[in-house]
Design an enzyme around this catalytic site. Structure first.
Site, PDB file in Angstrom:
ATOM      1  N   SER A   1     -41.213  17.807 -43.734  1.00  0.00           N
ATOM      2  CA  SER A   1     -41.202  18.335 -45.106  1.00  0.00           C
ATOM      3  C   SER A   1     -42.026  17.493 -46.068  1.00  0.00           C
ATOM      4  O   SER A   1     -42.535  18.005 -47.067  1.00  0.00           O
ATOM      5  CB  SER A   1     -39.760  18.454 -45.602  1.00  0.00           C
ATOM      6  N   HIS A   2     -42.166  16.229 -45.780  1.00  0.00           N
ATOM      7  CA  HIS A   2     -42.954  15.340 -46.636  1.00  0.00           C
ATOM      8  C   HIS A   2     -44.417  15.775 -46.697  1.00  0.00           C
ATOM      9  O   HIS A   2     -45.096  15.567 -47.712  1.00  0.00           O
ATOM     10  CB  HIS A   2     -42.834  13.904 -46.111  1.00  0.00           C
ATOM     11  N   GLU A   3     -44.900  16.391 -45.636  1.00  0.00           N
ATOM     12  CA  GLU A   3     -46.304  16.807 -45.571  1.00  0.00           C
ATOM     13  C   GLU A   3     -46.560  18.190 -46.177  1.00  0.00           C
ATOM     14  O   GLU A   3     -47.711  18.593 -46.363  1.00  0.00           O
ATOM     15  CB  GLU A   3     -46.786  16.791 -44.115  1.00  0.00           C
TER      16      GLU A   3
ATOM     17  N   HIS B   1     -32.444   8.728 -46.923  1.00  0.00           N
ATOM     18  CA  HIS B   1     -33.711   9.351 -46.548  1.00  0.00           C
ATOM     19  C   HIS B   1     -33.760  10.826 -46.971  1.00  0.00           C
ATOM     20  O   HIS B   1     -34.784  11.311 -47.465  1.00  0.00           O
ATOM     21  CB  HIS B   1     -33.906   9.215 -45.030  1.00  0.00           C
TER      22      HIS B   1
ATOM     23  N   PHE C   1     -40.793  27.265 -52.263  1.00  0.00           N
ATOM     24  CA  PHE C   1     -40.018  26.168 -51.678  1.00  0.00           C
ATOM     25  C   PHE C   1     -38.938  26.795 -50.798  1.00  0.00           C
ATOM     26  O   PHE C   1     -37.829  27.065 -51.239  1.00  0.00           O
ATOM     27  CB  PHE C   1     -39.394  25.306 -52.785  1.00  0.00           C
TER      28      PHE C   1
ATOM     29  N   VAL D   1     -34.185  20.154 -44.158  1.00  0.00           N
ATOM     30  CA  VAL D   1     -33.813  18.751 -44.321  1.00  0.00           C
ATOM     31  C   VAL D   1     -32.291  18.700 -44.309  1.00  0.00           C
ATOM     32  O   VAL D   1     -31.639  19.312 -45.155  1.00  0.00           O
ATOM     33  CB  VAL D   1     -34.376  18.162 -45.634  1.00  0.00           C
ATOM     34  N   ILE D   2     -31.751  17.988 -43.335  1.00  0.00           N
ATOM     35  CA  ILE D   2     -30.300  17.932 -43.149  1.00  0.00           C
ATOM     36  C   ILE D   2     -29.828  16.517 -43.445  1.00  0.00           C
ATOM     37  O   ILE D   2     -30.388  15.546 -42.939  1.00  0.00           O
ATOM     38  CB  ILE D   2     -29.933  18.362 -41.718  1.00  0.00           C
TER      39      ILE D   2
ATOM     40  N   ASP E   1     -26.968   9.840 -42.474  1.00  0.00           N
ATOM     41  CA  ASP E   1     -26.154   8.712 -42.932  1.00  0.00           C
ATOM     42  C   ASP E   1     -26.868   7.814 -43.936  1.00  0.00           C
ATOM     43  O   ASP E   1     -26.276   6.867 -44.445  1.00  0.00           O
ATOM     44  CB  ASP E   1     -25.720   7.870 -41.726  1.00  0.00           C
TER      45      ASP E   1
END
EC number: 2.5.1.78
Length: 154
Positions: free
Chosen positions: A56-58, A88, A113, A81-82, A85
């Site tokens: 997802s960052h890209e 991040h 999005f 994006v899950i 712990d």
């Protein structure tokens, strides 16, 4: 007062889908939903190009580059994006959301999005078509409507 809305007709539209390889079992379902929604609303599958990025960052950079080419009426970003712990999750999800929004505002091309941000894999699967609709399809429908509305404004 005049009420102006976009319609859900994709017959003459060309879209790019950018999806993530990360969490691909979930994201593949989102892509299927996006393609189905595009075709069901009159779009041709040959007017739909699919680009795959690592995560997802890209998404924002690739979406922006695609928007800047002038080839696409809209770009649909899909990922999952899950929460884990660590923190991040916050940085990846937030960065992707703001980057995609900034890319759309900078280029003037609608960019969706369609990134699931969930607590669990089960929630993500549900939103990818198991129980809670398909968010890939919903993101695509939003872009079809937005493109058609923008055409009326020009």
């Amino acid at each position: 007062m005049n009420r102006i809305e976009g319609h859900l007709l994709a017959a003459d539209l060309r879209f790019a889908i950018v999806s993530t390889r990360w969490n691909h079992l979930i994201v593949d379902r989102l892509v299927e939903g996006a393609e189905l929604a595009f075709v069901q609303h009159g779009g041709k599958s040959e007017n739909l190009d699919h680009f795959i990025v690592p995560g997802s960052h890209e998404l924002p950079l690739v979406a922006r580059r695609l928007a800047e080419t002038g080839k696409y009426d809209a770009v649909v970003c899909l990922g999952a994006v899950i929460r884990g712990d660590t923190d991040h999750y916050k940085f990846v999800a937030g960065g992707a959301a703001s980057g995609i929004l900034n890319s759309a505002l900078h280029t003037g091309v609608p960019i969706a999005f369609g990134v699931l941000t969930t607590e669990t894999v089960e929630q993500a699967l549900n939103r990818a078509g198991i129980k809670a609709g398909n968010k890939g399809a919903e993101a695509t429908l939003a872009m079809i409507e937005t493109v058609n509305l923008l055409r009326q404004i020009r």
